[in-house]
Structures are given as C-alpha cells and as structure tokens.
Design an enzyme around this catalytic site. Structure first.
Site, PDB file in Angstrom:
ATOM      1  N   CYS A 227       0.822  -1.219   0.000  1.00  0.00           N
ATOM      2  CA  CYS A 227       0.000   0.000   0.000  1.00  0.00           C
ATOM      3  C   CYS A 227       0.849   1.258   0.000  1.00  0.00           C
ATOM      4  O   CYS A 227       0.501   2.255  -0.624  1.00  0.00           O
ATOM      5  CB  CYS A 227      -0.926   0.000   1.217  1.00  0.00           C
ATOM      6  SG  CYS A 227      -2.276  -1.187   1.105  1.00  0.00           S
ATOM      7  N   CYS A 391      12.595   3.240   5.157  1.00  0.00           N
ATOM      8  CA  CYS A 391      11.372   3.393   4.356  1.00  0.00           C
ATOM      9  C   CYS A 391      10.245   3.802   5.299  1.00  0.00           C
ATOM     10  O   CYS A 391      10.506   4.263   6.419  1.00  0.00           O
ATOM     11  CB  CYS A 391      11.044   2.111   3.593  1.00  0.00           C
ATOM     12  SG  CYS A 391      10.576   0.713   4.632  1.00  0.00           S
TER      13      CYS A 391
END
Length: 423
Positions: A227, A391
């Site tokens: 996502c 990230c």
C-alpha cells in the site's frame, strides 16, 4: 494480487455446489429485550430472524489484521452482534493508516491496533467480547490462535501470512473469508477445505477450494506493490471489508448463498463486480502440517533472508536491522542514510540529509535477481561505510538491505522506518 482466469485453481466452469451450507454455529441463549431492540432490523429479515441472531451471539469470529480490511469488517461484525471477536495484529496505529483504517482515530496514533480496535468496538457494542492477539502469526502460534474460532477473516497485507492462515485453517477445518486490495481493485472469496452442506440425508462434508488451490504459487517478490508503494483507495477498503463481514454473517447463520466456490473481483473505477468460479485442485494433497521453521512461509514467498553469498557482508550472527537509536549513533559515525521510499512519500515527510533512491531501483527484475539497473544502483552505494536504509515502516528497506549485503555492502535497515528514526 492479480487473478488469473485460467489454470488449475480458477476456472470459468461452475465449481460450487448449489446446496446450501449448514450454519456454522448453533443458536445460543434467548435474546434479552434490549438485544431484541438493538437487532430489530435483523430480526425482521427472512432466513435470519431471532434464530440467526442467536447464532451470531454464540459465534466466535477471528479477524486477522486490524487495518484497511479488518477495520470495516470488525465494525460491522460488532454491530451485527457477533458474540466474540478475536483481533490479530502486532502493529501500532500510524497517521498514514487513518485514510482507510476506520477503526482508529487521531487519538489512537501510536497505540497498538488491537487495543484501539477493541476500544472502538466497546463504544459501538458493549455486548461484544473482544480478544486481543497482539502477535505476529507464525508456525509456532497460529494453530493456538485460530483454534476455538468458528470462522477466520483474513485481511492480512502480506503473502506469507495468507498462506500460513490458509494452511492452519485447512488443518483445523475452518472456513476463511479472504479479502485483498490493490490500488483501485479488490477481491473477496470464501475458502474452506472441508465445507459442510445441508442435504436431504443430513450434513455432508465435501472437499472445497482453499487459498492454495487458487494461488498455488506466490508472485515473485516486488511484483505486487504494498500500500505504501502502490497506494490504495481508502473508501474501497470499506466496500471489500463490508463484503467480508457479510460473508461471515452468512456462514454463521446459514442464510443466503456464500462466496464458497466463487471469487468476486471489484473494480472501483468502473465500478464493476465480476466473478470467477474456483474449485479444488484434484492434484493437490490436502494440508496436514505447517511448513517447518520460523521463516518457512517467508522463504516460500521469496522474502526470507538468503544465506550470504561469497564475499558478502556479515554471517549468520550478523543482524541486518538496527534500531532507530543505533541508526542515529551510526549516522554520527559517518554512516550514509538512504531513503528508499517513493518521491511523493519523501515530499510528504522528508528526512534531512538522506539520499533518496526508490526501493524498486535496487530490487531488479521479477525473477528476484538484480538486473543491470539494480546493479548500477547498488554500485552507487559506498562500500567503505555503513549504509542505513529507511522506508515508511521497514519492509522495503529490509528487502533492499538483503540485496545490498549480498553484493558486499554493509547495509542495515532501520526498524520502524521513518517514524522511528525521526522520533
């Protein structure tokens, strides 16, 4: 995830029986006057009525994942009066979740998702018992977690958990209501290795399709974006999650025709629903045991850390992950920080001093090996200093760290991603 119209598991010919499934749960105690008032709109429904509501009150439903799909499913299961709802999730609420994970609010950021969802359910329907399973499912705990529930809703966001849940449910004889979302598309199905049908002779058990029948092999790592990378339409999560809750209600009460033997595919942009008929693969042996090893399902999906190649950094005892505190100390000792998020993510929440290179640049071709572009990106990283990779949450940077370390680079992934690093 994508759906293939051909192959062993998905077939255009009808694979489901026309006979109705037997209700999963026997009716519980009589409803109180307050319960009759609360569920009045259910009691008026043909085929459901007071008896079906008593089945719901006696039901035990487990929801894997309190995220985009789990959130709406949890809310509607609780509102429907399911007596016991189990929630499996080891994650905490992040501000990026709030666009779609409607069981959580602004005040819940930083709280465990199971705790947040439990509080939301208590406010919605205090008659529902909620069991928190604040764990990451693995072969050591999954059978204990699933055992004792009547049906499992799988809203997991990763392939190892989907295969693990499917195998555990097949061993325990449980039906699985499975859902998946990707950008503007969603999928829902009911998988059950041993469905029970009502026939003239009583209850008949037959072999049914499971997740492994329809998706015998996982896609190569990196092919299906998560996502954070690919995005997802938040409102569509409500559409798919609500269908999952509806299927669970139908299985518990025996009302209607379930999605057993069918896979429903939703295109939110059209909008359009289409169905694929699915059936068991006659060549597949039923699952009787889980894959052995803590990382066995990650390895099956191509996501487990590989053994270091000749000349690579570190050995079996080396940890390719570092905490945020360790990362900050390494940055003070001249480590290089590389942000592997997409450009739009870095613009929304920038990390000062970080070099930004998308994770896709390092991961190479779909066969799992570095291609020319990936080798070029890896060659651009220093070999004389530690490279810290970050990230949004950790999974992407971990994959890049594995590839970089195999190439001889002292690469470390920051646990918890940007939120942890920035504090």
């Amino acid at each position: 995830m994508t759906v293939h119209d051909g192959g062993t598991g998905a077939d255009a010919a009808a694979g489901a029986d026309d006979e109705r499934l037997a209700p999963l749960v026997e009716p519980g105690r009589d409803l109180t006057g307050a319960e009759a008032d609360r569920y009045a709109r259910h009691l008026a429904l043909p085929g459901l009525g007071p008896e079906g509501q008593r089945r719901l009150a006696a039901a035990r439903v487990l929801v894997v994942g309190a995220g985009g799909l789990g959130s709406p499913a949890l809310l509607y299961l609780a509102a429907a009066g399911v007596g016991t709802i189990g929630i499996v999730d080891d994650d905490a609420v992040d501000v990026t979740n709030l666009q779609r994970q409607v069981a959580h609010g602004e005040a819940d950021v930083g709280r465990p998702k199971t705790t947040s969802a439990r509080a939301t359910i208590a406010d919605l329907n205090p008659h529902v018992e909620v069991v928190e399973h604040r764990v990451r499912l693995d072969p050591d705990n999954v059978l204990d977690v699933l055992r004792g529930y009547d049906v499992v809703l799988d809203g997991a966001d990763n392939f190892p958990t989907r295969y693990l849940v499917s195998d555990a449910a097949e061993i325990l004889g449980l039906p699985v209501v499975w859902g998946s979302i990707d950008r503007f598309d969603g999928q829902v199905a009911v998988f059950w290795g041993a469905p029970r049908f009502r026939t003239a002779d009583g209850i008949t058990v037959r072999r049914g399709a499971t997740y492994r029948d329809v998706f015998p092999e996982p896609p190569p790592p990196g092919v299906v974006p998560d996502c954070a990378t690919g995005g997802v339409l938040g409102a569509m999560c409500g559409t798919v999650g609500s269908v999952m809750a509806t299927e669970a209600v139908k299985l518990v009460t025996g009302v209607g025709r379930s999605l057993l033997g069918r896979l429903a595919v939703y295109d939110a942009l059209a909008p359009d629903w289409r169905e694929l008929s699915v059936r068991p693969d006659p060549g597949r042996e039923p699952v009787t045991g889980l894959l052995a090893g803590h990382d066995a399902y990650a390895a099956f999906c191509g996501l487990a850390p590989a053994a270091p190649a000749a000349g690579s950094v570190g050995g079996p005892g080396d940890d390719p992950e570092v905490t945020a505190a360790e990362a900050r100390a390494l940055l003070g000792a001249d480590a290089v920080l590389v942000d592997v998020r997409e450009e739009w993510e870095a613009q929304v929440r920038p990390v000062a001093g970080a070099r930004r290179v998308s994770s896709a640049a390092f991961l190479g071709s779909v066969d799992g090996g570095p291609d020319d572009a990936a080798r070029a990106a890896l060659a651009d990283l220093p070999t004389d200093r530690t490279v810290l990779l970050v990230c949004a949450a950790g999974p992407r940077s971990t994959r890049v760290a594995e590839v970089a370390r195999a190439a001889g680079i002292d690469a470390r992934s920051v646990v918890g991603g940007v939120p942890a690093l920035l504090g």
